[in-house]
Design a protein around this motif. Sequence first.
Motif, mmCIF file in Angstrom:
data_model
loop_
_atom_site.group_PDB
_atom_site.id
_atom_site.type_symbol
_atom_site.label_atom_id
_atom_site.label_comp_id
_atom_site.label_asym_id
_atom_site.label_seq_id
_atom_site.Cartn_x
_atom_site.Cartn_y
_atom_site.Cartn_z
ATOM 1 N N TRP A 1 0.818 -1.215 0.000
ATOM 2 C CA TRP A 1 0.000 0.000 0.000
ATOM 3 C C TRP A 1 0.851 1.265 0.000
ATOM 4 C CZ3 TRP A 1 -3.121 -2.460 4.531
ATOM 5 C CH2 TRP A 1 -4.023 -3.398 4.011
ATOM 6 N N SER A 2 2.011 1.205 0.638
ATOM 7 C CA SER A 2 2.837 2.410 0.764
ATOM 8 C C SER A 2 3.802 2.609 -0.398
ATOM 9 C CB SER A 2 3.630 2.368 2.077
ATOM 10 O OG SER A 2 4.551 1.288 2.081
ATOM 11 N N THR A 3 3.941 1.604 -1.269
ATOM 12 C CA THR A 3 4.920 1.717 -2.359
ATOM 13 C C THR A 3 4.318 1.576 -3.755
ATOM 14 O OG1 THR A 3 5.429 -0.665 -2.220
ATOM 15 C CG2 THR A 3 6.787 0.837 -0.902
ATOM 16 N N TYR A 4 3.195 0.880 -3.871
ATOM 17 C CA TYR A 4 2.651 0.608 -5.207
ATOM 18 C C TYR A 4 2.079 1.871 -5.843
ATOM 19 C CZ TYR A 4 0.210 -1.965 -8.911
ATOM 20 O OH TYR A 4 -0.222 -2.442 -10.127
ATOM 21 N N ILE A 5 1.326 2.639 -5.074
ATOM 22 C CA ILE A 5 0.805 3.928 -5.523
ATOM 23 C C ILE A 5 1.321 4.988 -4.558
ATOM 24 C CG2 ILE A 5 -1.250 5.334 -5.918
ATOM 25 C CD1 ILE A 5 -0.970 3.150 -7.984
ATOM 26 N N VAL A 6 2.016 5.995 -5.105
ATOM 27 C CA VAL A 6 2.610 7.050 -4.283
ATOM 28 C C VAL A 6 2.231 8.410 -4.875
ATOM 29 C CG1 VAL A 6 4.514 5.584 -3.511
ATOM 30 C CG2 VAL A 6 4.768 6.932 -5.607
ATOM 31 N N GLU A 7 2.675 9.468 -4.217
ATOM 32 C CA GLU A 7 2.301 10.814 -4.666
ATOM 33 C C GLU A 7 2.735 11.084 -6.103
ATOM 34 O OE1 GLU A 7 3.156 15.523 -3.674
ATOM 35 O OE2 GLU A 7 3.462 14.033 -2.084
ATOM 36 N N ASP A 8 3.910 10.596 -6.485
ATOM 37 C CA ASP A 8 4.378 10.825 -7.853
ATOM 38 C C ASP A 8 3.428 10.249 -8.899
ATOM 39 O OD1 ASP A 8 6.557 12.285 -7.142
ATOM 40 O OD2 ASP A 8 8.023 10.665 -7.375
ATOM 41 N N ASP A 9 2.706 9.202 -8.539
ATOM 42 C CA ASP A 9 1.732 8.642 -9.478
ATOM 43 C C ASP A 9 0.589 9.627 -9.715
ATOM 44 O OD1 ASP A 9 2.947 6.028 -9.900
ATOM 45 O OD2 ASP A 9 2.441 5.647 -7.808
ATOM 46 N N PHE A 10 0.144 10.292 -8.662
ATOM 47 C CA PHE A 10 -0.909 11.298 -8.817
ATOM 48 C C PHE A 10 -0.400 12.480 -9.641
ATOM 49 C CE2 PHE A 10 -2.939 8.695 -5.801
ATOM 50 C CZ PHE A 10 -4.268 9.064 -5.706
ATOM 51 N N LYS A 11 0.845 12.838 -9.427
ATOM 52 C CA LYS A 11 1.440 13.921 -10.217
ATOM 53 C C LYS A 11 1.478 13.546 -11.692
ATOM 54 C CE LYS A 11 5.644 16.756 -10.478
ATOM 55 N NZ LYS A 11 6.994 16.974 -9.886
ATOM 56 N N PHE B 1 -6.493 10.897 -1.000
ATOM 57 C CA PHE B 1 -7.276 12.133 -1.025
ATOM 58 C C PHE B 1 -6.382 13.362 -0.886
ATOM 59 C CE2 PHE B 1 -11.128 9.681 -0.788
ATOM 60 C CZ PHE B 1 -12.086 10.526 -1.325
ATOM 61 N N LYS B 2 -5.363 13.286 -0.048
ATOM 62 C CA LYS B 2 -4.441 14.419 0.097
ATOM 63 C C LYS B 2 -3.735 14.710 -1.226
ATOM 64 C CE LYS B 2 -3.501 13.422 4.988
ATOM 65 N NZ LYS B 2 -2.471 12.941 5.958
ATOM 66 N N TRP B 3 -3.279 13.656 -1.884
ATOM 67 C CA TRP B 3 -2.582 13.841 -3.157
ATOM 68 C C TRP B 3 -3.541 14.337 -4.236
ATOM 69 C CZ3 TRP B 3 -0.465 8.241 -2.403
ATOM 70 C CH2 TRP B 3 0.499 8.248 -1.394
ATOM 71 N N ALA B 4 -4.754 13.823 -4.230
ATOM 72 C CA ALA B 4 -5.744 14.270 -5.214
ATOM 73 C C ALA B 4 -6.050 15.753 -5.037
ATOM 74 C CB ALA B 4 -7.014 13.438 -5.087
ATOM 75 N N GLU B 5 -6.168 16.191 -3.793
ATOM 76 C CA GLU B 5 -6.416 17.609 -3.536
ATOM 77 C C GLU B 5 -5.244 18.460 -4.018
ATOM 78 O OE1 GLU B 5 -7.216 17.857 0.626
ATOM 79 O OE2 GLU B 5 -9.016 16.596 0.502
ATOM 80 N N LYS B 6 -4.035 17.974 -3.797
ATOM 81 C CA LYS B 6 -2.846 18.733 -4.193
ATOM 82 C C LYS B 6 -2.786 18.916 -5.702
ATOM 83 C CE LYS B 6 2.206 18.763 -3.752
ATOM 84 N NZ LYS B 6 3.384 18.119 -3.107
ATOM 85 N N TYR B 7 -3.172 17.874 -6.451
ATOM 86 C CA TYR B 7 -3.051 17.930 -7.906
ATOM 87 C C TYR B 7 -4.394 18.150 -8.601
ATOM 88 C CZ TYR B 7 1.662 16.359 -6.934
ATOM 89 O OH TYR B 7 2.945 16.280 -6.456
#
Length: 549
Positions: A262-272, A312-318
């Motif tokens: 969960w902590s490595t497969y999808i990360v903030e860079d993926d949302f970016k 959700f935090k990453w989605a809000e950021k991007y």
Amino acid sequence: MGCRGGTRLPLVRRLCFVVVLLCASCLCSILPYANAKRTPPPPPSVKPKAPPSPSPSQVVPAPVPPYPALPVRAVCLGGWLVTEGWILPPLFDGIPNKDLLDGTQVQFKSALRKTYITADQGGGGAVLANRTQASDWETFKLWRINETTFNFRTSGGQFVGIGASDGIIVATATAPALPETFQIVRCPFDKNRVRIKAANGYFVQGIATGEVIADYGEPTRWSDWDASVFLMTKVGQQLQGEYQLCNGYGTDKAAPVLRDHWSTYIVEDDFKFIASSGLTAVRIPVGWWIASDPNPPAPYVGGSLQALDNAFKWAEKYKLGVIIDLHAAPGSQNPWEHSSSRDGTQEWGTTDANIAQTVQVIDFLASRYATSPSLFAVELMNEPLAPRATLDSLTRYYRDGYNAVRKHSPTAYVVMSNRLGISSANSTELLPFAGGFQGAVIDVHYYTMFNKMFDNFTVQQNIDFVRTNFSGELAAVTTQNGPLTFVGEWVAEWKVPNATKEDYQKYATAQMNAYGQATFGWSYWTVKNANNHWDLEWMIKNGYINLKG
């Protein structure tokens, strides 16, 4: 000239002066309320009349979430918070006896007598060893207790166990207990040559009368002359879902495996990357057990809720919208691994309690994320399968689930998935129902993969089928005053051998053009995948799909 020395002002100027004084007085009375933003003015003595209620024929538009704009172009984060082994096979590598997971279908043939163990009539009575050919009655689904110990479930749903006396094996229990527990002992030089040890400590054998009895206590040389030796055959497609992973490892060992995933497969860079590629939303599959995090019922493990919070935090950021998708409902709404079915049995919607439990999950999710500007939609269920998931149970649930979302959010869209297993002629069955709800969306999925009719299709035949058949079905559910429509899953993969990059580009473009008529938008399955063409990130980076052209 001013007004000093008692000089009288002209009449016009005096009137202006009076007006200024009156305005200043009014301004002083208003200013306290202008500054006190959280203190409303006193209520009027007479309440104003309420506006008339709209007539049933009037359409009241639902409030619109802050972003993104419709129609969305989204991608599914499949294989992240709901496990699907084919998406990331290495997740299962550390499980001992990983070929014997929950739901694995096995058949046992006596090495001595050359006959199969069978649950007579599919279960509910005697267990025999008198069939020379194997079919449903001779096929058993495993319920895994640990790496060597199992329950055997018949095609009729009963469990195999020791009867009341003499070690006779029967299939009458509706739920497993100690008498329904067996150990599979595998031959060290041939894992498909096995002995079956019953709870009484003896091994199972098929005797000359055809009965199956647990009374064999001798050691073995694994020869065909040993009546306790069986040849085990695994049939069907093995399930590799969240249940299989958690129960396969055991909760203690599954927890670090999944938390690392969960902590490595999808990360903030993926949302970016998703946002920079021209996509506007993510569809995030979740399982019903997330509502019990951090202590979900066994065998599930806690931690996926924190991962969803991060999303959700990453989605809000991007500035990405989030579509929460209840991909696995309690009891499983279809028999496949992505609904986290233990053994391929579909039990969702069979009781009122089950439906109520599912509504509670939706209530939990809507409540938790209602204040996030990224909460764009809540999908009440993914791919319920007919006829087991009846239209009546589904619409009852959709009504209650819709109300659960609306209790917390007036703006989030509510997505209602069409049933699988219905004919294209019935693809509009939800229209009369969903049309009565503001902000309702109907989800349809289109693949040219899971039907034998596509086995020999050419490149052009696949493209034509999308442009004609899928486009026509989508047009049928996309009505002017009806619910919005969403192609919640599609992929640029097919069964065409040796297709070129240009072929894939044409196929992807044809689908995006066809599904562009969906009024809510579309979502690609998936963002990452061990299979390249199912991996949208790979498809974009390698020039197969262009979302900016």
